[in-house]
Design a protein around this motif. Structure first.
Motif, short mmCIF file in Angstrom:
data_model
loop_
_atom_site.label_atom_id
_atom_site.label_comp_id
_atom_site.label_asym_id
_atom_site.label_seq_id
_atom_site.Cartn_x
_atom_site.Cartn_y
_atom_site.Cartn_z
N GLU B 59 1.36 -1.59 0.23
CA GLU B 59 -0.35 -0.04 0.23
C GLU B 59 0.92 1.24 0.33
O GLU B 59 0.30 2.04 -0.91
N GLY B 62 2.46 2.08 -2.97
CA GLY B 62 1.74 2.18 -4.57
C GLY B 62 0.66 1.26 -5.34
O GLY B 62 0.48 1.41 -5.88
N ARG B 65 -4.36 -1.30 -2.74
CA ARG B 65 -5.03 -0.26 -1.97
C ARG B 65 -5.66 -1.08 -1.62
O ARG B 65 -6.77 -1.90 -1.75
N ASP B 67 -9.27 -0.89 0.54
CA ASP B 67 -10.92 -0.53 0.68
C ASP B 67 -11.90 -0.65 2.34
O ASP B 67 -11.74 -1.98 2.62
N THR B 81 -3.88 -1.03 -7.33
CA THR B 81 -3.64 0.57 -8.29
C THR B 81 -3.73 -0.38 -9.86
O THR B 81 -2.91 -1.20 -9.98
N GLU B 82 -3.51 0.97 -10.24
CA GLU B 82 -2.94 1.63 -11.63
C GLU B 82 -1.46 0.88 -11.74
O GLU B 82 -1.23 -0.06 -12.64
N LYS B 83 -0.57 1.24 -11.14
CA LYS B 83 0.53 1.03 -11.20
C LYS B 83 0.90 -0.62 -10.50
O LYS B 83 1.69 -1.53 -11.39
#
Lengths: 106, 106
Positions: B59, B62, B65, B67, B81-83
């Motif tokens: 996290e 990056g 994520r 939630d 994530t997109e990464k």
């Protein structure tokens, strides 16, 4: 999602690749055969002792080949086998990902 | 070949990816968001303590994520994530390489 979805081959591949320096040593051999000193100077933070150890392990895993040329002085070169070379798109993919997403300063 | 050819981003990317369990945790999130227990049962040899630690690190990098859904009981899901998702072709590539070249018995 259950345990059977995790391929044991994937886990073994990650065991090999995730060993410190392994991917970088393979990466350094992508351009072609190299002598020990050339690999060593490409990876200045890696000690010669650890490099020898990793090269032996990679040879045992069938990823690299060690060729001895009986010249004077003797010439020893390390190169990727077909199995090792098959990793090249992956390593290039990691390079591309790193270029896009990694900030070396952070 | 000289030292300047080694991209520091590549080295940093390998530092992240080569950490034990990291790639497998990302791999387990490829199908979509998962709860902690689902990831844990996908990786039976990984302790809950280490999984929590790795999830926090990923996290912070990056890559994933976390939630929190304010339901009763509260639902927490982890997703790429997109990464993190940008790694999916690489992980699939490792899977393909492993299928072709790795014998899980050896």
């Amino acid at each position: 999602m259950n345990q059977s979805q995790l391929c044991p081959r994937f886990e073994k591949a990650m065991d090999i690749l995730s060993k410190r320096w392994t991917a970088l040593i393979i990466y350094s051999l992508l351009p072609g055969p190299q002598r020990f000193n050339a690999i060593e100077s490409f990876l200045p933070n890696l000690s010669g002792k650890v490099l020898s150890e990793r090269l032996r392990e990679l040879e045992a895993e069938g990823l690299i080949r060690r060729d001895v040329y009986p010249e004077v002085p003797v010439r020893i070169e390390y190169s990727l086998t077909e199995k090792g070379n098959a990793l090249s798109p992956l390593l290039e993919g990691i390079g591309t990902w790193a270029k896009q997403w990694i900030n070396p300063e952070s």
